[in-house]
Design a protein around this motif. Structure first.
Motif, PDB file in Angstrom:
ATOM      1  N   HIS A 117      31.984  40.883 -36.206  1.00 32.42           N
ATOM      2  CA  HIS A 117      32.527  41.798 -35.126  1.00 32.42           C
ATOM      3  C   HIS A 117      33.823  42.375 -35.769  1.00 32.42           C
ATOM      4  CE1 HIS A 117      34.459  43.415 -31.753  1.00 32.42           C
ATOM      5  NE2 HIS A 117      35.135  42.665 -31.726  1.00 32.42           N
ATOM      6  N   THR A 125      31.602  47.672 -44.067  1.00 36.63           N
ATOM      7  CA  THR A 125      29.717  47.472 -43.798  1.00 36.63           C
ATOM      8  C   THR A 125      29.146  46.442 -45.048  1.00 36.63           C
ATOM      9  OG1 THR A 125      29.739  49.459 -45.030  1.00 36.63           O
ATOM     10  CG2 THR A 125      29.577  49.631 -42.703  1.00 36.63           C
ATOM     11  N   ILE A 148      21.727  42.525 -38.084  1.00 38.56           N
ATOM     12  CA  ILE A 148      21.959  43.838 -38.165  1.00 38.56           C
ATOM     13  C   ILE A 148      21.708  44.532 -39.610  1.00 38.56           C
ATOM     14  CG2 ILE A 148      23.444  43.827 -36.289  1.00 38.56           C
ATOM     15  CD1 ILE A 148      25.738  43.945 -38.572  1.00 38.56           C
ATOM     16  N   TYR A 423      28.307  52.614 -38.643  1.00 38.27           N
ATOM     17  CA  TYR A 423      27.118  52.409 -38.719  1.00 38.27           C
ATOM     18  C   TYR A 423      26.319  51.663 -40.008  1.00 38.27           C
ATOM     19  CZ  TYR A 423      26.453  56.488 -35.534  1.00 38.27           C
ATOM     20  OH  TYR A 423      26.641  57.305 -34.334  1.00 38.27           O
ATOM     21  N   LYS A 427      22.115  52.697 -38.040  1.00 44.57           N
ATOM     22  CA  LYS A 427      22.271  52.256 -36.665  1.00 44.57           C
ATOM     23  C   LYS A 427      23.778  52.080 -36.595  1.00 44.57           C
ATOM     24  CE  LYS A 427      19.755  49.479 -33.291  1.00 44.57           C
ATOM     25  NZ  LYS A 427      18.990  48.290 -33.495  1.00 44.57           N
ATOM     26  N   ARG A 428      24.116  52.492 -35.294  1.00 43.47           N
ATOM     27  CA  ARG A 428      25.515  52.241 -34.815  1.00 43.47           C
ATOM     28  C   ARG A 428      25.579  50.794 -34.444  1.00 43.47           C
ATOM     29  NH1 ARG A 428      28.582  55.088 -29.817  1.00 43.47           N
ATOM     30  NH2 ARG A 428      29.786  53.115 -29.696  1.00 43.47           N
ATOM     31  N   CYS A 429      26.448  50.156 -34.758  1.00 41.58           N
ATOM     32  CA  CYS A 429      26.677  48.716 -34.541  1.00 41.58           C
ATOM     33  C   CYS A 429      27.920  48.230 -34.264  1.00 41.58           C
ATOM     34  CB  CYS A 429      26.019  47.822 -35.486  1.00 41.58           C
ATOM     35  SG  CYS A 429      26.410  48.204 -37.039  1.00 41.58           S
ATOM     36  N   ASP A 430      28.817  48.939 -33.714  1.00 43.22           N
ATOM     37  CA  ASP A 430      30.384  48.801 -33.627  1.00 43.22           C
ATOM     38  C   ASP A 430      30.606  48.263 -32.027  1.00 43.22           C
ATOM     39  OD1 ASP A 430      31.290  51.545 -32.008  1.00 43.22           O
ATOM     40  OD2 ASP A 430      30.071  51.616 -33.782  1.00 43.22           O
TER      41      ASP A 430
END
Ligand code: GUN
Ligand code: ZN
Length: 431
Positions: A117, A125, A148, A423, A427-430
């Motif tokens: 996180h 990333t 992810i 991303y 894929k957006r993962c925030d």
């Protein structure tokens, strides 16, 4: 309209080649991705016509490759900012007690989620991480990264002496556990394994030899360890290895100075050691927030550059004080100012994007927007705070709001507030 294609509009910035001068900036640009990968970048209008897909509009922002943090300790996120002393006391007083909590698989899983996180929140990333001596902590980190599709390079710490009993393995156990983890995780999805003897203080000759053997058996794994971080550490190593004339010789004798070895710190190397690192094409991870926090010293980046040694930037959480690569660049700038070397923004960003990817031999996958790389990118607001907005207004007025000034402002004043989105694999993962 083409299937599976996404088009992002924004100021596109990345390095297209193996040097900091090779940057590419397209003010009104587009990043085109298909599935997990980059297809192309270019000026927005023609690409909009070519692909004819709905636009994800980040027009007022920069879109750049996500950061690569090349030296970080997963179990140390909760001990950032532990007061006092230098490296060896800091390890005994704060690090080892916290790392022993990772004998619990449950705790390891919980912390792995938190760790990732914080990486994402800060636009990181990819990373190369130390876990703990417990294999379940390594499993936990790879599992969380796999969820992810993140590029995770990690390894179990090997440590057979000079540490509390519960944190020690043995040469045999360390080797067997590492071998098992390599077989389980290396090239499993986007994961890769890094063989991780903590440093020469906590690994015996026998253990270091097993590292050489493992790397020989699995030559495309990495090796990571610490080298020449503090004066007290160097004296201790030379006492423990009286047959060696230098710290690096300890690792050299074990056959672990390779072009896939990342040495953390390397602040106090002799010229001879530096030459040897160059001739083996090993990588140095410079960790400025950590070096200042522990009072370890000022890494001579310019000398490394002159010799052609690859330096990458890293946080070294939790002696490092921030997950943010902006803050890391800020402190790197200040450390180099004290060395009389003014680190420019392009070099700083290069060393935690494309430069790190090249050093890790992963430039076909990460660190740039070259076609075929994974779509690991960040959306950056260069004026997210009132003060940054003031600076921007001022530069706009004088006609100096260019990419170099935007990047330099980010590296000096930036933090997680500047990271709008992260991303990974498209894929957006925030969130
Ligand atoms: N040297 C050996 N272990 C460590 C660690 O966990 N942090 C830092 N900064 N240096 C080390
Ligand atoms: Zn470290």
């Amino acid at each position: 309209m083409q299937e599976n294609i996404q088009l992002f509009r924004g100021g596109i910035f990345y390095f297209s080649n193996n040097d900091p001068h090779s940057f590419r900036f397209i003010q009104d640009g587009a990043l085109v991705i298909k599935g997990h990968k980059i297809v192309e970048t270019g000026p927005f209008s023609p690409l909009k016509i070519k692909y004819d897909v709905p636009v994800v509009d980040y027009k007022d922002y920069l879109i750049m490759p996500g950061f690569i943090d090349s030296h970080i300790h997963f179990p140390q996120l909760s001990i950032i900012g532990s007061y006092g002393k230098h490296l060896l006391d800091w390890l005994s007083n704060y690090t080892f007690p916290e790392e022993s909590a990772f004998s619990s698989a449950e705790y390891s899983k919980q912390m792995a989620k938190q760790f990732i996180h914080h990486l994402l929140k800060n636009g990181t990333t990819s990373c190369m991480a130390y876990t703990t001596v417990y294999p379940n902590s390594t499993d936990a980190l790879f599992e969380a990264a796999s969820a992810i599709s993140m590029n995770m390079i990690a390894g179990k710490v090997m440590m057979d002496r000079e540490a509390p009993d519960i944190l020690r393995d043995t040469p045999l156990i360390g080797e067997e556990q590492s071998r098992h983890l390599i077989e389980k995780w290396h090239h499993n999805g986007r994961n890769r394994y890094v063989i991780t003897p903590r440093f020469a203080v906590t690994s015996s000759r026998e253990q270091l030899r097993t590292v050489g053997k493992l790397h020989h058996d699995f030559p495309d794994t990495y090796i990571q360890t610490h080298l020449s971080e503090s004066q007290q550490e160097i004296s201790t190593v030379l006492e423990l290895f009286p047959e060696c004339k230098s710290y690096l010789e300890v690792y050299d004798k074990a056959g672990i100075v390779t072009d896939r070895t990342v040495f953390g710190h390397c602040i106090h190397l002799s010229d001879k050691e530096r030459q040897r690192i160059k001739s083996c094409d090993s990588i140095i991870a410079h960790c400025p927030t950590s070096n200042l926090f522990l009072g370890s010293g000022l890494y001579p980046m310019e000398s490394s550059n002159e010799l052609g040694i690859q330096t990458v930037l890293a946080t070294d959480i939790g002696a490092g004080t921030s997950f943010s690569m902006f803050k890391t660049m800020d402190e790197a700038y200040k450390v180099q100012q004290l060395n009389n070397y003014s680190l420019n923004a392009f070099e700083a960003f290069y060393k935690c994007t494309k430069g790190a990817a090249v050093a890790l031999k992963l430039e076909d996958e990460i660190g740039s927007f070259d076609s075929g790389c994974y779509a690991d990118f960040i959306v950056v607001d260069p004026a997210a705070t009132e003060l940054q907005q003031l600076r921007k207004d001022d530069l706009l007025k004088s006609g100096k709001w260019n990419i170099e000034n935007q990047l330099f402002g980010l590296m000096i004043q930036g933090d997680e507030r500047n990271i709008l989105h992260t991303y990974i694999s498209g894929k957006r993962c925030d969130n």
